[in-house]
Design an enzyme around this catalytic site. Structure first.
Site, mmCIF file in Angstrom:
data_model
loop_
_atom_site.group_PDB
_atom_site.id
_atom_site.type_symbol
_atom_site.label_atom_id
_atom_site.label_comp_id
_atom_site.label_asym_id
_atom_site.label_seq_id
_atom_site.Cartn_x
_atom_site.Cartn_y
_atom_site.Cartn_z
ATOM 1 N N LEU A 77 0.813 -1.215 0.000
ATOM 2 C CA LEU A 77 0.000 0.000 0.000
ATOM 3 C C LEU A 77 0.850 1.269 0.000
ATOM 4 O O LEU A 77 1.930 1.314 0.585
ATOM 5 C CB LEU A 77 -0.922 -0.002 1.227
ATOM 6 N N HIS A 78 0.331 2.288 -0.685
ATOM 7 C CA HIS A 78 0.953 3.607 -0.711
ATOM 8 C C HIS A 78 -0.143 4.657 -0.518
ATOM 9 O O HIS A 78 -1.329 4.305 -0.358
ATOM 10 C CB HIS A 78 1.735 3.813 -2.013
ATOM 11 N N GLY A 86 -1.673 6.469 -2.505
ATOM 12 C CA GLY A 86 -2.776 6.369 -3.468
ATOM 13 C C GLY A 86 -3.876 5.462 -2.934
ATOM 14 O O GLY A 86 -5.060 5.819 -2.929
ATOM 15 N N HIS A 87 -3.478 4.278 -2.447
ATOM 16 C CA HIS A 87 -4.471 3.357 -1.864
ATOM 17 C C HIS A 87 -5.171 4.023 -0.676
ATOM 18 O O HIS A 87 -6.378 3.908 -0.500
ATOM 19 C CB HIS A 87 -3.787 2.081 -1.349
ATOM 20 N N GLN A 141 -5.144 -12.850 -12.704
ATOM 21 C CA GLN A 141 -4.981 -11.678 -13.558
ATOM 22 C C GLN A 141 -3.537 -11.437 -13.983
ATOM 23 O O GLN A 141 -3.229 -10.414 -14.586
ATOM 24 C CB GLN A 141 -5.585 -10.430 -12.900
ATOM 25 N N LYS A 182 -6.303 5.725 -11.744
ATOM 26 C CA LYS A 182 -4.981 5.315 -12.223
ATOM 27 C C LYS A 182 -5.097 4.136 -13.196
ATOM 28 O O LYS A 182 -4.386 4.056 -14.187
ATOM 29 C CB LYS A 182 -4.124 4.939 -11.005
ATOM 30 N N GLN A 217 -9.494 -0.495 -16.225
ATOM 31 C CA GLN A 217 -10.099 -1.327 -15.178
ATOM 32 C C GLN A 217 -11.395 -0.677 -14.685
ATOM 33 O O GLN A 217 -12.425 -1.344 -14.546
ATOM 34 C CB GLN A 217 -9.108 -1.474 -14.024
ATOM 35 N N SER A 262 2.661 3.977 -7.423
ATOM 36 C CA SER A 262 2.372 2.598 -7.818
ATOM 37 C C SER A 262 3.181 1.650 -6.941
ATOM 38 O O SER A 262 4.310 1.966 -6.561
ATOM 39 C CB SER A 262 2.776 2.390 -9.286
HETATM 40 P P1 AMP Z 1 -3.646 -2.316 -6.838
HETATM 41 O O1 AMP Z 1 -3.234 -2.649 -5.451
HETATM 42 O O2 AMP Z 1 -2.536 -1.832 -7.716
HETATM 43 O O3 AMP Z 1 -4.511 -3.370 -7.466
HETATM 44 O O4 AMP Z 1 -4.597 -1.043 -6.700
HETATM 45 C C1 AMP Z 1 -5.719 -1.063 -5.856
HETATM 46 C C2 AMP Z 1 -6.543 0.167 -6.130
HETATM 47 O O5 AMP Z 1 -5.748 1.335 -5.895
HETATM 48 C C3 AMP Z 1 -6.998 0.247 -7.609
HETATM 49 O O6 AMP Z 1 -8.341 0.707 -7.645
HETATM 50 C C4 AMP Z 1 -6.036 1.239 -8.187
HETATM 51 O O7 AMP Z 1 -6.571 1.931 -9.308
HETATM 52 C C5 AMP Z 1 -5.809 2.183 -7.026
HETATM 53 N N1 AMP Z 1 -4.572 2.938 -7.175
HETATM 54 C C6 AMP Z 1 -3.354 2.468 -7.538
HETATM 55 N N2 AMP Z 1 -2.454 3.477 -7.614
HETATM 56 C C7 AMP Z 1 -3.132 4.617 -7.288
HETATM 57 C C8 AMP Z 1 -2.764 6.002 -7.183
HETATM 58 N N3 AMP Z 1 -1.523 6.415 -7.443
HETATM 59 N N4 AMP Z 1 -3.727 6.882 -6.817
HETATM 60 C C9 AMP Z 1 -4.995 6.477 -6.544
HETATM 61 N N5 AMP Z 1 -5.404 5.191 -6.621
HETATM 62 C C10 AMP Z 1 -4.490 4.270 -6.990
#
Ligand code: AMP
Length: 284
Positions: A33-34, A36-37, A61, A149, A153, A185
């Site tokens: 997690l970062h 963004g999450h 996936q 992002k 999807q 990311s």
């Molecule tokens: P992931 O863990 O990469 O599958 O992402 C989980 C959710 O976080 C997905 O809905 C992504 O679109 C969202 N996400 C990933 N990176 C970002 C970001 N930089 N800003 C906002 N949401 C993000």
């Protein structure tokens, strides 16, 4: 915060929440997690009373040559971050919990599932939709949050939610970026310092393209110019750089008028990155 591995246990706890009148917000993730999450978690909190975050790296996936084994798994750090953000439930299921009959595709992403990301990653969107559908069945949330992002999807998953989970509010969260503009990311941690600069350079081209298109530049000329510049100045290998109509997620031509989105995928070193930027209007 409760860390739960079993689907049945989570369902029991969520039934209890619902019985108390609490609305459930859901943020599906693959962990590592970062910020963004966490921004999506904050949106879920605004829309609901209790928040469930799932962390599940979905084998369905990832293609055979992709980074499923190498995808970062940092459950302890993730749990600490979610606790700080007052998340009530962290759902981290095993493969058997998610797919009791074994991992098998049950959802098809259709035509949009085989373009852009789907062309580069065959089967990716069928796998993504299958896991989202399964997690939605388990959690039955009142609101679900996805990040812009991953624009394709969002386009695909929104249709599933509207068709199968009609009472669930679909929330799209804006992309959080580093001060340099690089989209946050989970895969950024694998970039060397030089590769990070190349990735930032791609963002700066997206930004220039947006400005030029909004000022009236031709789509075809803008794409040709910036594709060439990205390939020469950055050590990035472009997979696609396209301007699309966000209503149908298809490329626009030079005559197109209206809002648009620039979408990009590139390999920087060994790291595959995607990003996108909205263009207010073309030929307005
Ligand atoms: P992931 O863990 O990469 O599958 O992402 C989980 C959710 O976080 C997905 O809905 C992504 O679109 C969202 N996400 C990933 N990176 C970002 C970001 N930089 N800003 C906002 N949401 C993000």
């Amino acid at each position: 915060m409760k860390l739960i591995h079993s689907a049945a246990e989570l369902q029991e706890l969520l039934d209890y929440e619902r019985a108390r009148g609490n609305k459930i917000g859901f943020v599906p993730t693959m962990g590592a997690l970062h910020e963004g999450h966490l921004s999506l978690v904050e949106l879920a909190k605004k829309a609901a009373d209790v928040v469930v975050v799932s962390i599940y790296v979905n084998p369905l996936q990832f293609g055979p040559k992709e980074d499923f084994d190498k995808y970062p798994r940092t459950l302890n750090e993730d749990a600490a971050l979610l606790q700080q953000h007052n998340v009530q439930y962290l759902f981290a299921p095993s493969v058997d919990e998610v797919y009791p009959n074994g991992p098998e595709i049950t959802q098809r992403a259709g035509v949009t599932g085989s373009t852009f990301e789907g062309a580069s990653r065959p089967g990716h969107f069928d796998g993504m939709l299958t896991v989202v559908n399964r997690l939605m069945e388990i959690v039955q949330p009142d609101a679900v949050v996805f990040g812009e992002k991953d624009a394709q999807q969002v386009f695909i998953v929104q249709k599933l939610i509207k068709a199968r989970f009609r009472n669930c509010q679909f929330i799209e969260g804006p992309t959080l970026r580093e001060p340099s503009g690089l989209a946050m990311s989970s895969r950024n941690r694998y970039l060397t310092a030089a590769e990070r600069q190349d990735a930032e350079n791609i963002y700066s081209h997206l930004n220039q393209m947006r400005e030029e298109l909004e000022a009236g530049a031709k789509v075809s000329e803008t794409l040709t110019k910036h594709s060439a510049a990205i390939e020469t100045t950055a050590k990035a290998k472009l997979e696609y750089l396209v301007v699309i109509d966000p209503q149908i997620f298809r490329p626009v031509n030079d005559d197109y008028r209206g809002p648009a989105k620039i979408i990009v995928a590139a390999k920087v070193g060994e790291v595959r990155l995607i990003d996108n930027l909205n263009v207010k209007a073309i030929n307005a």
